[in-house]
Enzyme design. Structure first.
Site, PDB file in Angstrom:
ATOM      1  N   CYS A 128      44.846  46.220  47.770  1.00 57.90           N
ATOM      2  CA  CYS A 128      45.442  45.505  48.482  1.00 57.90           C
ATOM      3  C   CYS A 128      47.052  46.993  48.797  1.00 57.90           C
ATOM      4  O   CYS A 128      47.515  46.144  49.780  1.00 57.90           O
ATOM      5  CB  CYS A 128      46.680  44.996  47.290  1.00 57.90           C
ATOM      6  SG  CYS A 128      45.995  43.479  45.617  1.00 57.90           S
ATOM      7  N   HIS A 268      53.568  44.036  49.492  1.00 61.42           N
ATOM      8  CA  HIS A 268      52.472  42.591  48.610  1.00 61.42           C
ATOM      9  C   HIS A 268      52.105  41.522  48.496  1.00 61.42           C
ATOM     10  O   HIS A 268      52.538  41.726  47.663  1.00 61.42           O
ATOM     11  CB  HIS A 268      51.097  43.671  48.327  1.00 61.42           C
ATOM     12  CG  HIS A 268      50.031  42.997  47.459  1.00 61.42           C
ATOM     13  ND1 HIS A 268      49.183  42.241  48.404  1.00 61.42           N
ATOM     14  CD2 HIS A 268      49.417  43.068  46.345  1.00 61.42           C
ATOM     15  CE1 HIS A 268      48.110  41.231  47.758  1.00 61.42           C
ATOM     16  NE2 HIS A 268      48.501  41.991  46.247  1.00 61.42           N
ATOM     17  N   ASN A 298      47.408  35.249  46.996  1.00 66.45           N
ATOM     18  CA  ASN A 298      46.892  37.115  47.075  1.00 66.45           C
ATOM     19  C   ASN A 298      45.773  37.127  47.849  1.00 66.45           C
ATOM     20  O   ASN A 298      45.098  37.053  48.020  1.00 66.45           O
ATOM     21  CB  ASN A 298      47.187  37.777  46.170  1.00 66.45           C
ATOM     22  CG  ASN A 298      46.613  39.070  45.462  1.00 66.45           C
ATOM     23  OD1 ASN A 298      46.234  39.755  47.418  1.00 66.45           O
ATOM     24  ND2 ASN A 298      46.538  39.415  44.559  1.00 66.45           N
TER      25      ASN A 298
HETATM   26  N1  ACO Z   1      46.951  27.632  34.410  1.00 67.35           N
HETATM   27  C1  ACO Z   1      47.183  27.148  33.403  1.00 67.35           C
HETATM   28  N2  ACO Z   1      46.956  28.687  32.491  1.00 67.35           N
HETATM   29  C2  ACO Z   1      46.484  29.611  32.905  1.00 67.35           C
HETATM   30  C3  ACO Z   1      46.858  29.777  34.051  1.00 67.35           C
HETATM   31  C4  ACO Z   1      46.293  28.975  35.265  1.00 67.35           C
HETATM   32  N3  ACO Z   1      45.609  29.574  36.021  1.00 67.35           N
HETATM   33  N4  ACO Z   1      45.976  31.252  33.934  1.00 67.35           N
HETATM   34  C5  ACO Z   1      45.943  31.866  32.484  1.00 67.35           C
HETATM   35  N5  ACO Z   1      46.787  30.649  32.327  1.00 67.35           N
HETATM   36  C6  ACO Z   1      47.525  30.718  30.283  1.00 67.35           C
HETATM   37  C7  ACO Z   1      46.596  31.887  29.589  1.00 67.35           C
HETATM   38  O1  ACO Z   1      45.139  31.685  28.961  1.00 67.35           O
HETATM   39  C8  ACO Z   1      47.962  32.828  28.889  1.00 67.35           C
HETATM   40  O2  ACO Z   1      47.836  31.251  28.251  1.00 67.35           O
HETATM   41  P1  ACO Z   1      47.740  31.704  26.479  1.00 67.35           P
HETATM   42  O3  ACO Z   1      49.168  31.545  26.155  1.00 67.35           O
HETATM   43  O4  ACO Z   1      47.433  30.478  25.418  1.00 67.35           O
HETATM   44  O5  ACO Z   1      46.893  32.728  26.098  1.00 67.35           O
HETATM   45  C9  ACO Z   1      49.066  32.443  29.579  1.00 67.35           C
HETATM   46  O6  ACO Z   1      48.588  30.899  31.255  1.00 67.35           O
HETATM   47  C10 ACO Z   1      49.470  33.277  29.778  1.00 67.35           C
HETATM   48  O7  ACO Z   1      49.047  34.138  30.610  1.00 67.35           O
HETATM   49  P2  ACO Z   1      49.308  35.318  31.459  1.00 67.35           P
HETATM   50  O8  ACO Z   1      47.999  36.500  32.087  1.00 67.35           O
HETATM   51  O9  ACO Z   1      50.638  35.944  30.474  1.00 67.35           O
HETATM   52  O10 ACO Z   1      50.648  34.946  32.154  1.00 67.35           O
HETATM   53  P3  ACO Z   1      51.551  35.687  33.302  1.00 67.35           P
HETATM   54  O11 ACO Z   1      53.117  34.659  33.043  1.00 67.35           O
HETATM   55  O12 ACO Z   1      51.028  36.664  33.182  1.00 67.35           O
HETATM   56  O13 ACO Z   1      50.609  35.451  34.739  1.00 67.35           O
HETATM   57  C11 ACO Z   1      49.663  36.308  36.742  1.00 67.35           C
HETATM   58  C12 ACO Z   1      49.113  35.954  35.230  1.00 67.35           C
HETATM   59  C13 ACO Z   1      50.148  34.869  37.897  1.00 67.35           C
HETATM   60  C14 ACO Z   1      48.528  36.909  36.617  1.00 67.35           C
HETATM   61  C15 ACO Z   1      50.564  37.661  36.637  1.00 67.35           C
HETATM   62  O14 ACO Z   1      50.012  38.198  35.867  1.00 67.35           O
HETATM   63  C16 ACO Z   1      49.973  38.572  37.625  1.00 67.35           C
HETATM   64  O15 ACO Z   1      50.693  37.789  39.008  1.00 67.35           O
HETATM   65  N6  ACO Z   1      50.191  39.468  37.813  1.00 67.35           N
HETATM   66  C17 ACO Z   1      49.453  40.960  39.276  1.00 67.35           C
HETATM   67  C18 ACO Z   1      48.232  39.601  39.524  1.00 67.35           C
HETATM   68  C19 ACO Z   1      48.406  40.731  40.765  1.00 67.35           C
HETATM   69  O16 ACO Z   1      49.619  40.787  41.542  1.00 67.35           O
HETATM   70  N7  ACO Z   1      47.911  41.770  41.485  1.00 67.35           N
HETATM   71  C20 ACO Z   1      47.782  42.446  42.197  1.00 67.35           C
HETATM   72  C21 ACO Z   1      46.625  43.282  42.277  1.00 67.35           C
HETATM   73  S1  ACO Z   1      45.007  42.142  43.139  1.00 67.35           S
HETATM   74  C22 ACO Z   1      43.992  42.929  43.976  1.00 67.35           C
HETATM   75  O17 ACO Z   1      44.069  44.300  44.584  1.00 67.35           O
HETATM   76  C23 ACO Z   1      42.802  42.372  44.491  1.00 67.35           C
END
Ligand code: ACO
Length: 341
Positions: A128, A268, A298
């Protein structure tokens, strides 16, 4: 006098010249995939996706539509907007983690399709932050090698390496491309400063395990779905929120500026919550923050130039405006660029 020259930007006596973004363009595939569509594919809900990411829909490349196709369309848009002869372009850089083929460089296909003669071409693989790193290279080469114009393209077809059975990643990504024509400028104007850093100890948090020299593709690895993106999202989230202020302040400091000087923050577009945290940290109101993650998801390297092109199209960029671009992602890499528009 511009804000940058008033406060002493990077383009001082030690630089041979300056560089600037001459024109910017973008292109996304036609097909739109909504959260409602994803509800039919994996165990997720529109409510979860919107509340955790801000994403409502994303564009997805069709079968046979490759990263170079999106790159070429974005580049043509940028070139149409400036009155330079394309033959003055001495270098094409394509930032992507989804090349048409592992090699040759996708930039070679773009160079050929655009009919650019006397021109070098290579790719930058940095997730990214790829556009920021490409911009840094272009800027340096224009200053030190006297390249006339460099085409910096950031393009992704992440849909091709997304595991459509993995709800934790497949709701996040989209496809698209942005392109900038970068050219010479007066010292102290245009691209004022770029900061970059990599924390390789966190490289395992976001990767594509199979298909490289560590784990060449096998049937077994494919059965294990190791040829798709893997991400420990929560860890990446924490690194991003922690790293963005430092890299941004570093770039602003290099340019002799502060967050109060920023007219538009172009982050980003990974997650609305990460964008909001940065805007709050820098005390920037919504009108000074570019947001399109809701419509594109993204798009990795492509997200910053797509948002920049959109902001320009919406009349949100005036000559002299200070734009702060900030990227973070695979590596774990960070990058920030301060540009006077
Ligand atoms: N739908 C429903 N539930 C979901 C989904 C979904 N699509 N995905 C995950 N969950 C659940 C998980 O299983 C978890 O359940 P549990 O608590 O029972 O285990 C719960 O939701 C929380 O999961 P987390 O991963 O802790 O959720 P979080 O609030 O961290 O959000 C997210 C996840 C959106 C991926 C976030 O962490 C994020 O945006 N991270 C940054 C990603 C990013 O910016 N990447 C940049 C680089 S990308 C690149 O370089 C190509």
């Amino acid at each position: 006098m511009s804000k940058a020259s008033a406060t002493g930007g990077e383009g001082g006596a030690d630089t041979v010249g300056g560089s600037r973004i001459v024109a910017i363009g973008s292109h996304v595939p036609e097909k739109v995939l909504t959260n409602a569509d994803l509800e039919q594919m994996v165990d997720t809900t529109d409510e979860w996706i919107v509340s955790h990411t801000g994403i409502r829909e994303r564009h997805i490349a069709s079968d046979g539509e490759a990263t170079s196709d999106l790159s070429i369309a974005a580049a043509r848009r940028a070139l149409e907007k400036c009155d330079i002869d394309p033959q003055q372009i001495g270098l094409v850089i394509v930032a992507t983690v989804t090349p048409d083929e592992p090699f040759p460089a996708t930039a070679s296909f773009v160079q050929h399709a655009l009919g650019l003669q006397r021109c070098a071409a290579f790719d930058v693989i940095n997730g990214c932050t790829g556009f920021i790193y490409g911009l840094a290279l272009a800027s340096s080469l224009i200053r030190t090698r006297q390249e006339q114009y460099v085409l910096v393209i950031a393009a992704e077809t992440l849909s091709k390496i997304t595991d459509w059975q993995d709800r934790s990643t497949c709701v996040l990504f989209g496809d698209g491309a942005g392109a900038a024509v970068v050219g010479p400028a007066e010292p102290g104007t245009g691209i004022l400063a770029v900061e970059w850093s990599t924390n390789g100890s966190a490289a395992h948090l976001l990767n594509l395990p199979a298909g490289g020299s560590r784990r060449p593709i096998t049937h077994e690895l494919i059965d294990q779905r190791q040829h798709y993106i893997k991400m420990q999202g929560h860890e990446v989230f924490k690194l991003a929120v922690r790293g963005i202020p430092e890299i941004s302040l570093g770039a602003l400091h290099k340019a002799g500026l502060t967050p109060q000087d920023v007219d538009l923050l172009v982050m980003h577009q990974a997650n609305q919550r990460i964008i909001d945290a940065a805007a709050k940290r820098f005390d920037l109101p919504p009108e000074k923050v570019a947001v399109n993650v809701d419509r594109y998801g993204n798009t990795s390297a492509a997200s910053i130039p797509i948002a920049l092109a959109e902001a320009e199209q919406q009349g949100r960029l005036k000559p002299g405006d200070i734009v702060l671009m900030v990227g973070f992602g695979a590596g774990f890499s960070l990058g920030a660029a301060v540009v006077e528009w």
